[in-house]
Design a protein around this motif. Structure first.
Motif, PDB file in Angstrom:
ATOM      1  N   GLN A   2     -10.416  -4.248   2.519  1.00  0.00           N
ATOM      2  CA  GLN A   2      -9.169  -4.674   3.644  1.00  0.00           C
ATOM      3  C   GLN A   2      -8.109  -3.237   3.388  1.00  0.00           C
ATOM      4  O   GLN A   2      -7.353  -3.624   2.460  1.00  0.00           O
ATOM      5  N   LYS A   3      -7.757  -3.017   4.213  1.00  0.00           N
ATOM      6  CA  LYS A   3      -6.271  -2.171   4.226  1.00  0.00           C
ATOM      7  C   LYS A   3      -5.836  -2.762   5.078  1.00  0.00           C
ATOM      8  O   LYS A   3      -5.475  -3.223   6.042  1.00  0.00           O
ATOM      9  N   ILE A   4      -4.420  -2.547   4.118  1.00  0.00           N
ATOM     10  CA  ILE A   4      -3.406  -3.382   4.546  1.00  0.00           C
ATOM     11  C   ILE A   4      -1.736  -2.975   4.148  1.00  0.00           C
ATOM     12  O   ILE A   4      -1.825  -1.924   3.337  1.00  0.00           O
ATOM     13  N   PRO A  18      -8.784   3.422  -4.742  1.00  0.00           N
ATOM     14  CA  PRO A  18      -7.352   4.368  -5.804  1.00  0.00           C
ATOM     15  C   PRO A  18      -6.256   4.624  -4.776  1.00  0.00           C
ATOM     16  O   PRO A  18      -6.348   4.639  -3.806  1.00  0.00           O
ATOM     17  N   VAL A  19      -5.098   4.417  -4.891  1.00  0.00           N
ATOM     18  CA  VAL A  19      -3.798   4.650  -4.414  1.00  0.00           C
ATOM     19  C   VAL A  19      -3.424   5.676  -4.892  1.00  0.00           C
ATOM     20  O   VAL A  19      -3.243   6.126  -5.915  1.00  0.00           O
ATOM     21  N   THR A  20      -3.550   7.642  -3.792  1.00  0.00           N
ATOM     22  CA  THR A  20      -2.502   8.244  -3.488  1.00  0.00           C
ATOM     23  C   THR A  20      -1.486   8.706  -2.843  1.00  0.00           C
ATOM     24  O   THR A  20      -1.656   7.992  -2.264  1.00  0.00           O
ATOM     25  N   LYS A  21      -0.978   9.347  -3.715  1.00  0.00           N
ATOM     26  CA  LYS A  21       0.749  10.025  -2.754  1.00  0.00           C
ATOM     27  C   LYS A  21      -0.035  11.186  -1.734  1.00  0.00           C
ATOM     28  O   LYS A  21      -1.673  11.534  -1.926  1.00  0.00           O
ATOM     29  N   SER A  22       0.473  11.307  -1.109  1.00  0.00           N
ATOM     30  CA  SER A  22       0.788  12.191   0.301  1.00  0.00           C
ATOM     31  C   SER A  22      -0.213  13.641  -0.046  1.00  0.00           C
ATOM     32  O   SER A  22      -0.650  14.253   0.502  1.00  0.00           O
ATOM     33  N   SER A  45       7.292   5.472  -4.259  1.00  0.00           N
ATOM     34  CA  SER A  45       6.817   6.177  -3.995  1.00  0.00           C
ATOM     35  C   SER A  45       6.107   6.800  -2.609  1.00  0.00           C
ATOM     36  O   SER A  45       5.420   8.501  -2.630  1.00  0.00           O
ATOM     37  N   GLY A  46       6.254   5.859  -1.651  1.00  0.00           N
ATOM     38  CA  GLY A  46       6.611   6.166  -0.727  1.00  0.00           C
ATOM     39  C   GLY A  46       4.897   5.971   0.620  1.00  0.00           C
ATOM     40  O   GLY A  46       4.562   6.364   1.240  1.00  0.00           O
ATOM     41  N   VAL A  47       4.161   5.160  -0.466  1.00  0.00           N
ATOM     42  CA  VAL A  47       2.506   4.403  -0.350  1.00  0.00           C
ATOM     43  C   VAL A  47       3.271   3.671   1.016  1.00  0.00           C
ATOM     44  O   VAL A  47       4.082   2.869   0.632  1.00  0.00           O
ATOM     45  N   GLN A  48       2.073   3.711   2.262  1.00  0.00           N
ATOM     46  CA  GLN A  48       2.581   2.960   3.601  1.00  0.00           C
ATOM     47  C   GLN A  48       1.845   1.895   3.641  1.00  0.00           C
ATOM     48  O   GLN A  48       1.748   0.791   4.216  1.00  0.00           O
ATOM     49  N   SER A  49       0.427   2.277   2.616  1.00  0.00           N
ATOM     50  CA  SER A  49      -0.902   1.299   3.078  1.00  0.00           C
ATOM     51  C   SER A  49      -2.108   1.279   1.354  1.00  0.00           C
ATOM     52  O   SER A  49      -1.649   2.487   1.370  1.00  0.00           O
ATOM     53  N   LEU A  50      -2.599   0.048   1.360  1.00  0.00           N
ATOM     54  CA  LEU A  50      -3.621   0.573   0.897  1.00  0.00           C
ATOM     55  C   LEU A  50      -4.851  -0.662   0.947  1.00  0.00           C
ATOM     56  O   LEU A  50      -4.629  -1.532   1.353  1.00  0.00           O
ATOM     57  N   THR A  51      -6.022  -0.375   0.174  1.00  0.00           N
ATOM     58  CA  THR A  51      -7.389  -0.956   0.597  1.00  0.00           C
ATOM     59  C   THR A  51      -7.389  -1.631  -0.476  1.00  0.00           C
ATOM     60  O   THR A  51      -7.209  -1.734  -1.379  1.00  0.00           O
ATOM     61  N   VAL A  52      -7.211  -2.851  -0.546  1.00  0.00           N
ATOM     62  CA  VAL A  52      -7.699  -4.250  -1.330  1.00  0.00           C
ATOM     63  C   VAL A  52      -9.130  -4.970  -1.373  1.00  0.00           C
ATOM     64  O   VAL A  52      -9.486  -4.692  -0.291  1.00  0.00           O
TER      65      VAL A  52
END
Length: 167
Positions: A2-4, A18-22, A45-52
């Protein structure tokens, strides 16, 4: 999976991707369990969303995934093209495509749940084996004297005095 939004991330959730920067720099890899420190670093770091992994957050979509929602809208999207053979063929191809993707996603979720259950069972068995290996077996002690009676020293003569220096 799920992307949250990052605001809904909580410690204990595991990353599915994985969580990446822009700019494409990987901050944290897939499979990492989130902590408050990691979440605060994502914010910095400015991350807006992530997939868990799994579907830990109710986003109000009735538990369905995006593929099911899109597949359900195909008839509506193609409603004006009922007489066009090309569009009917395209709609049918999309139906099959989404049905296969939905089935694959469900199979992957079931496989993930089975793998987690198998890993938990293996960990339990390993812990039991480790506990059994660390146990010291109880060996019954044999005592010649009845309980509460002290052992008697050897006596040299009949008066009950112990021997002294071999005399």
């Amino acid at each position: 999976m799920q992307k949250i939004p990052l605001d809904l991330a909580a410690p204990g959730m595991k990353l599915a991707k994985p969580v990446t920067k822009s700019d494409g720099l990987v901050l944290v890899g897939a499979g990492v369990e989130l902590t408050t420190t990691i979440i605060s670093r994502f914010r910095a770091s400015g991350v807006q969303s992530l997939t868990v992994q799994g579907r830990p957050v109710d986003l109000g979509d009735d538990g369905g995934n995006d593929l099911e929602r899109i597949a359900g809208r195909l008839d509506h999207l193609f409603r004006k093209h009922g007489q066009d053979r090309f569009m009917v063929t395209l709609r049918n191809m999309l139906r099959r495509f989404f049905a296969e993707r939905i089935a694959a996603a469900k199979a992957a979720e079931e496989a993930e749940a089975a793998a987690i259950a198998a890993a938990a069972e293996a960990a339990r068995e390993e812990a039991e084996a480790q506990a059994a290996q660390n146990r010291i077996p109880l060996v019954p002690l044999v005592d010649d004297e009845p309980e509460g009676v002290p052992a008697r020293p050897e006596v040299a003569n009949g008066n009950g005095a112990p021997r002294e220096n071999g005399r």
